[in-house]
Each structure stands twice: as C-alpha cells, then as structure tokens.
Design a protein around this motif. Structure first.
Motif, short mmCIF file in Angstrom:
data_model
loop_
_atom_site.label_atom_id
_atom_site.label_comp_id
_atom_site.label_asym_id
_atom_site.label_seq_id
_atom_site.Cartn_x
_atom_site.Cartn_y
_atom_site.Cartn_z
N TYR A 74 0.82 -1.20 0.00
CA TYR A 74 0.00 0.00 0.00
C TYR A 74 0.86 1.26 0.00
CZ TYR A 74 -4.38 -2.44 0.86
OH TYR A 74 -5.49 -3.21 0.72
N THR A 75 0.39 2.25 -0.74
CA THR A 75 0.92 3.59 -0.57
C THR A 75 0.25 4.20 0.67
OG1 THR A 75 1.39 4.01 -2.91
CG2 THR A 75 0.96 5.93 -1.54
N MET A 76 1.05 4.83 1.51
CA MET A 76 0.56 5.41 2.76
C MET A 76 0.70 6.93 2.70
SD MET A 76 -0.25 2.67 4.34
CE MET A 76 -0.64 3.38 5.95
N GLY A 77 -0.25 7.60 3.29
CA GLY A 77 -0.20 9.06 3.27
C GLY A 77 -0.65 9.67 4.58
N TRP A 78 -0.29 10.93 4.74
CA TRP A 78 -0.76 11.73 5.87
C TRP A 78 -1.50 12.96 5.32
CZ3 TRP A 78 -0.64 10.41 10.91
CH2 TRP A 78 0.24 9.39 11.31
N ILE A 126 8.39 11.64 6.02
CA ILE A 126 7.56 10.44 6.10
C ILE A 126 8.45 9.22 5.90
CG2 ILE A 126 6.93 10.50 3.65
CD1 ILE A 126 4.16 9.42 4.48
N SER A 127 8.20 8.18 6.67
CA SER A 127 8.95 6.94 6.53
C SER A 127 8.03 5.78 6.91
CB SER A 127 10.20 6.95 7.41
OG SER A 127 9.85 7.06 8.78
N ARG A 128 8.47 4.58 6.61
CA ARG A 128 7.65 3.42 6.92
C ARG A 128 8.53 2.25 7.28
NH1 ARG A 128 4.08 2.29 1.85
NH2 ARG A 128 3.51 0.39 3.00
N ASP A 129 7.99 1.38 8.12
CA ASP A 129 8.64 0.13 8.50
C ASP A 129 7.68 -0.98 8.11
OD1 ASP A 129 9.65 -2.13 9.77
OD2 ASP A 129 10.43 -0.98 11.46
N GLY A 140 -12.21 24.56 10.71
CA GLY A 140 -12.84 25.40 9.71
C GLY A 140 -12.29 25.28 8.31
N LYS A 141 -11.37 24.34 8.11
CA LYS A 141 -10.76 24.17 6.79
C LYS A 141 -10.97 22.76 6.28
CE LYS A 141 -7.18 27.69 7.40
NZ LYS A 141 -5.71 27.99 7.29
N GLY A 142 -10.71 22.57 4.99
CA GLY A 142 -10.83 21.25 4.40
C GLY A 142 -9.59 20.40 4.67
N ARG A 143 -9.71 19.14 4.39
CA ARG A 143 -8.58 18.23 4.58
C ARG A 143 -7.54 18.49 3.51
NH1 ARG A 143 -10.07 12.06 5.62
NH2 ARG A 143 -11.20 13.12 7.28
N GLU A 144 -6.28 18.55 3.89
CA GLU A 144 -5.21 18.82 2.93
C GLU A 144 -4.13 17.75 3.00
OE1 GLU A 144 -2.77 22.27 3.41
OE2 GLU A 144 -2.62 22.06 5.58
N PHE A 145 -3.54 17.51 1.87
CA PHE A 145 -2.45 16.54 1.75
C PHE A 145 -1.20 17.05 2.47
CE2 PHE A 145 0.27 13.41 -0.02
CZ PHE A 145 1.43 14.05 -0.44
N VAL A 146 -0.51 16.14 3.15
CA VAL A 146 0.74 16.48 3.83
C VAL A 146 1.92 15.74 3.21
CG1 VAL A 146 2.01 16.41 6.02
CG2 VAL A 146 -0.44 16.98 6.01
N ALA A 147 1.82 14.42 3.16
CA ALA A 147 2.94 13.62 2.66
C ALA A 147 2.45 12.22 2.31
CB ALA A 147 4.06 13.53 3.69
N VAL A 182 10.12 6.42 -2.85
CA VAL A 182 9.54 7.66 -3.36
C VAL A 182 8.63 8.26 -2.31
CG1 VAL A 182 8.10 8.69 -5.15
CG2 VAL A 182 9.62 6.80 -5.73
N ALA A 183 8.94 9.48 -1.91
CA ALA A 183 8.09 10.22 -0.98
C ALA A 183 7.70 11.55 -1.61
CB ALA A 183 8.83 10.46 0.34
N THR A 184 6.51 11.98 -1.29
CA THR A 184 5.98 13.23 -1.83
C THR A 184 5.50 14.10 -0.68
OG1 THR A 184 5.22 12.04 -3.81
CG2 THR A 184 4.31 14.24 -3.44
N TYR A 185 5.76 15.40 -0.77
CA TYR A 185 5.41 16.32 0.30
C TYR A 185 4.66 17.52 -0.23
CZ TYR A 185 8.89 13.71 2.97
OH TYR A 185 9.60 12.72 3.61
#
Length: 123
Positions: free
Chosen positions: A32-36, A70-73, A42-49, A57-60
């Motif tokens: 799986y690709t994992m994200g935060w 961001i990291s994963r084990d 009062g605001k919408g949900r926004e992408f973090v990483a 490959v990590a995206t911010y």
C-alpha cells in the motif's frame, strides 16, 4: 480491509518536534501507498505527505517540505511522520490514509483512513 490507528499527537511549542505513528493491520501493508493528511479547524482536509510501498519515493506538500519526513517500516506495519520546526499553522487533526493506488492517496480519495490524532502548536 485495512485498519489504521494514529498516535503521537499532542501540544508543542513553535519550533518543536513531534513524531506521529500510524499502525496498520489487515491486508498486506507493504503493497500500500501510505499518506498523511491534516484538517485544521474550519478548513478542508489537505495533503501532507505520502510514501510508496518501496519507501523509495516520498511526496510532500510545499508547506511542509524540508520540515516533515515520512517513513515506513514494512516489517512492523507502521508509517511515521517526523515533524520538525513546527509552526502554529501546522495545528490540525492529522489523518493516516492507505490505498494500493498512489493516485488515490495523493488525491485524498483512498479507501482507508484512521480516526486522526490532534496536533496543536502554540506560539
């Protein structure tokens, strides 16, 4: 089915650090690709990483680039978000997301979400 449980949120002063964790259970985590994501009052949900299954490959988001990592084990089924140099504008509920489609995770339309953990940064 994938279950996600976030932890590690709290109150920190400006310039401080926190490490969020997202523990996954259920199906094969490593595929799986994992994200935060985060949602401020009062605001919408926004992408973090986000990080792909290979961890290569990590995206911010621009707003956190250079401050968050961001990291994963895959052996422990955990994804982390190390947050440094925190600012008051980082205050939000942080959510973990998962999907086999990287595009779905990046767009916030992934199938699986955690319940969120609160991060508050005082000025």
């Amino acid at each position: 089915q994938v279950q996600l449980v976030e932890s590690g949120g709290g109150l920190v002063q400006t310039g401080g650090s926190l490490r969020l964790s997202c523990a996954a259970s259920g199906r094969t985590f490593s595929s799986y690709t994992m994200g935060w994501f985060r949602q401020a009052p009062g605001k919408g949900r926004e992408f973090v990483a986000a990080i792909r299954w290979s961890s290569l490959v990590a995206t911010y988001a621009d707003s956190v680039q250079g401050r968050f990592t961001i990291s994963r084990d895959n052996a422990k089924n955990i994804v982390y978000l190390q947050m440094n140099s925190l600012k008051p504008e980082d205050t939000a509920v942080y959510y973990c997301a998962a999907n086999t489609s990287t595009r779905a995770v990046l767009s916030g339309t992934g199938d699986y979400w955690g319940q969120g953990t609160q991060v508050a940064v005082s000025s």
